[in-house]
Design a protein around this motif. Structure first.
Motif, PDB file in Angstrom:
ATOM      1  N   ASP A 112      -7.362  41.915  61.888  1.00 51.67           N
ATOM      2  CA  ASP A 112      -7.233  42.433  63.255  1.00 51.67           C
ATOM      3  C   ASP A 112      -8.324  41.777  64.106  1.00 51.67           C
ATOM      4  O   ASP A 112      -9.512  41.985  63.850  1.00 51.67           O
ATOM      5  CB  ASP A 112      -7.403  43.951  63.235  1.00 51.67           C
ATOM      6  N   PRO A 113      -7.964  41.008  65.124  1.00 53.53           N
ATOM      7  CA  PRO A 113      -8.997  40.294  65.888  1.00 53.53           C
ATOM      8  C   PRO A 113      -9.969  41.208  66.615  1.00 53.53           C
ATOM      9  O   PRO A 113     -11.124  40.825  66.837  1.00 53.53           O
ATOM     10  CB  PRO A 113      -8.193  39.435  66.874  1.00 53.53           C
ATOM     11  N   VAL A 114      -9.535  42.414  66.987  1.00 47.85           N
ATOM     12  CA  VAL A 114     -10.457  43.343  67.650  1.00 47.85           C
ATOM     13  C   VAL A 114     -11.491  43.845  66.659  1.00 47.85           C
ATOM     14  O   VAL A 114     -12.684  43.941  66.963  1.00 47.85           O
ATOM     15  CB  VAL A 114      -9.689  44.517  68.295  1.00 47.85           C
ATOM     16  N   VAL A 115     -11.052  44.146  65.436  1.00 45.68           N
ATOM     17  CA  VAL A 115     -11.990  44.555  64.393  1.00 45.68           C
ATOM     18  C   VAL A 115     -12.913  43.384  64.038  1.00 45.68           C
ATOM     19  O   VAL A 115     -14.128  43.551  63.911  1.00 45.68           O
ATOM     20  CB  VAL A 115     -11.228  45.046  63.147  1.00 45.68           C
ATOM     21  N   ALA A 116     -12.333  42.194  63.895  1.00 46.09           N
ATOM     22  CA  ALA A 116     -13.146  41.012  63.583  1.00 46.09           C
ATOM     23  C   ALA A 116     -14.194  40.756  64.663  1.00 46.09           C
ATOM     24  O   ALA A 116     -15.308  40.318  64.360  1.00 46.09           O
ATOM     25  CB  ALA A 116     -12.251  39.788  63.408  1.00 46.09           C
ATOM     26  N   SER A 117     -13.851  41.051  65.910  1.00 52.04           N
ATOM     27  CA  SER A 117     -14.828  40.830  66.987  1.00 52.04           C
ATOM     28  C   SER A 117     -16.065  41.695  66.788  1.00 52.04           C
ATOM     29  O   SER A 117     -17.186  41.282  67.101  1.00 52.04           O
ATOM     30  CB  SER A 117     -14.200  41.101  68.356  1.00 52.04           C
ATOM     31  N   ALA A 118     -15.892  42.903  66.227  1.00 54.04           N
ATOM     32  CA  ALA A 118     -17.054  43.755  65.933  1.00 54.04           C
ATOM     33  C   ALA A 118     -17.915  43.117  64.854  1.00 54.04           C
ATOM     34  O   ALA A 118     -19.149  43.158  64.916  1.00 54.04           O
ATOM     35  CB  ALA A 118     -16.590  45.145  65.499  1.00 54.04           C
ATOM     36  N   GLY A 119     -17.268  42.518  63.852  1.00 50.31           N
ATOM     37  CA  GLY A 119     -18.025  41.818  62.823  1.00 50.31           C
ATOM     38  C   GLY A 119     -18.825  40.663  63.395  1.00 50.31           C
ATOM     39  O   GLY A 119     -19.976  40.429  63.005  1.00 50.31           O
ATOM     40  N   TRP A 120     -18.230  39.929  64.312  1.00 47.05           N
ATOM     41  CA  TRP A 120     -18.943  38.821  64.958  1.00 47.05           C
ATOM     42  C   TRP A 120     -20.068  39.339  65.856  1.00 47.05           C
ATOM     43  O   TRP A 120     -21.148  38.744  65.929  1.00 47.05           O
ATOM     44  CB  TRP A 120     -17.973  37.951  65.745  1.00 47.05           C
TER      45      TRP A 120
END
Length: 214
Positions: A112-120
């Motif tokens: 999920d790119p929104v979840v991945a954005s939190a990781g970044w």
């Protein structure tokens, strides 16, 4: 909820909706509501469960960040589709959690790119403050290949990571600048007077100049 409803301002809602935020409460007034409540973790849970954006923002200000389990924070992040809620959850709660590193690594590679954005976002924080153990060259490899075609929120988070590497790690600065110049992500982003552009080459150069570390 009644207090928050009374603070609703259609003009503020109109501005917020242009940025994907579905609430109309002035954030200074919202913070005042939270300040009066002080820390109330049980109430924070009830406010979060309403699904109302303004209530969730208050919840994030009155909760106890260290009281959440990793599973609870993961579930909350996956529900947090409103940008301001997402940002406050990561910045005010997850970063203070004992589970932050576990969540960072799990979210970083999420589909999920929104979840991945939190990781970044969390990775950018480590790049700036505690980079030991991070593969900075590997992060630049990913940025170089993935950032240009990434969805907006993920692209923004990857761009922030690129800038943080360039600002805080002189040995990799030339490569970070070269990647930014080649990909040109956010080059034309409208930047108000007095603010620094999020375009990585400008951002890096300006912050290094301010640090006097050129």
């Amino acid at each position: 909820m009644a207090d928050l409803a009374a603070l609703e301002d259609p003009r503020i809602r109109a501005v917020n909706e242009r940025h994907g935020d579905d609430h109309g409460v002035n954030l200074t007034r919202l913070r005042a509501v939270a300040k009066n409540l002080k820390t109330q973790h049980e109430l924070a849970g009830l406010l979060w469960e309403t699904g109302d954006t303004a209530a969730r923002l208050v919840a994030l200000l009155v909760c106890r960040p260290k009281a959440y389990s990793a599973a609870e924070l993961d579930a909350m992040l996956r529900e947090a589709r409103v940008p301001k809620v997402h940002d406050w959850l990561v910045g005010y709660v997850v970063k203070k959690s004992p589970h932050v590193e576990q969540l960072r690594t799990a979210w970083f590679a999420d589909a999920d790119p929104v979840v991945a954005s939190a990781g970044w976002d969390l990775t950018s924080d480590r790049v700036a403050k505690s980079p030991d153990g991070l593969d900075l060259d590997g992060l630049l490899d990913l940025v170089e290949v993935q950032m240009q075609g990434a969805p907006d929120r993920l692209q923004w988070a990857m761009n922030t990571c690129l800038a943080m590497i360039g600002i805080h790690h002189p040995a990799l600065r030339a490569r970070a600048l070269a990647i930014g110049e080649r990909l040109r992500v956010l080059e034309d982003y409208p930047t108000p007077p007095g603010c620094t552009s999020p375009y990585a080459p400008i951002w890096i150069t300006e912050m290094v100049r301010r640090q006097g570390a050129g």
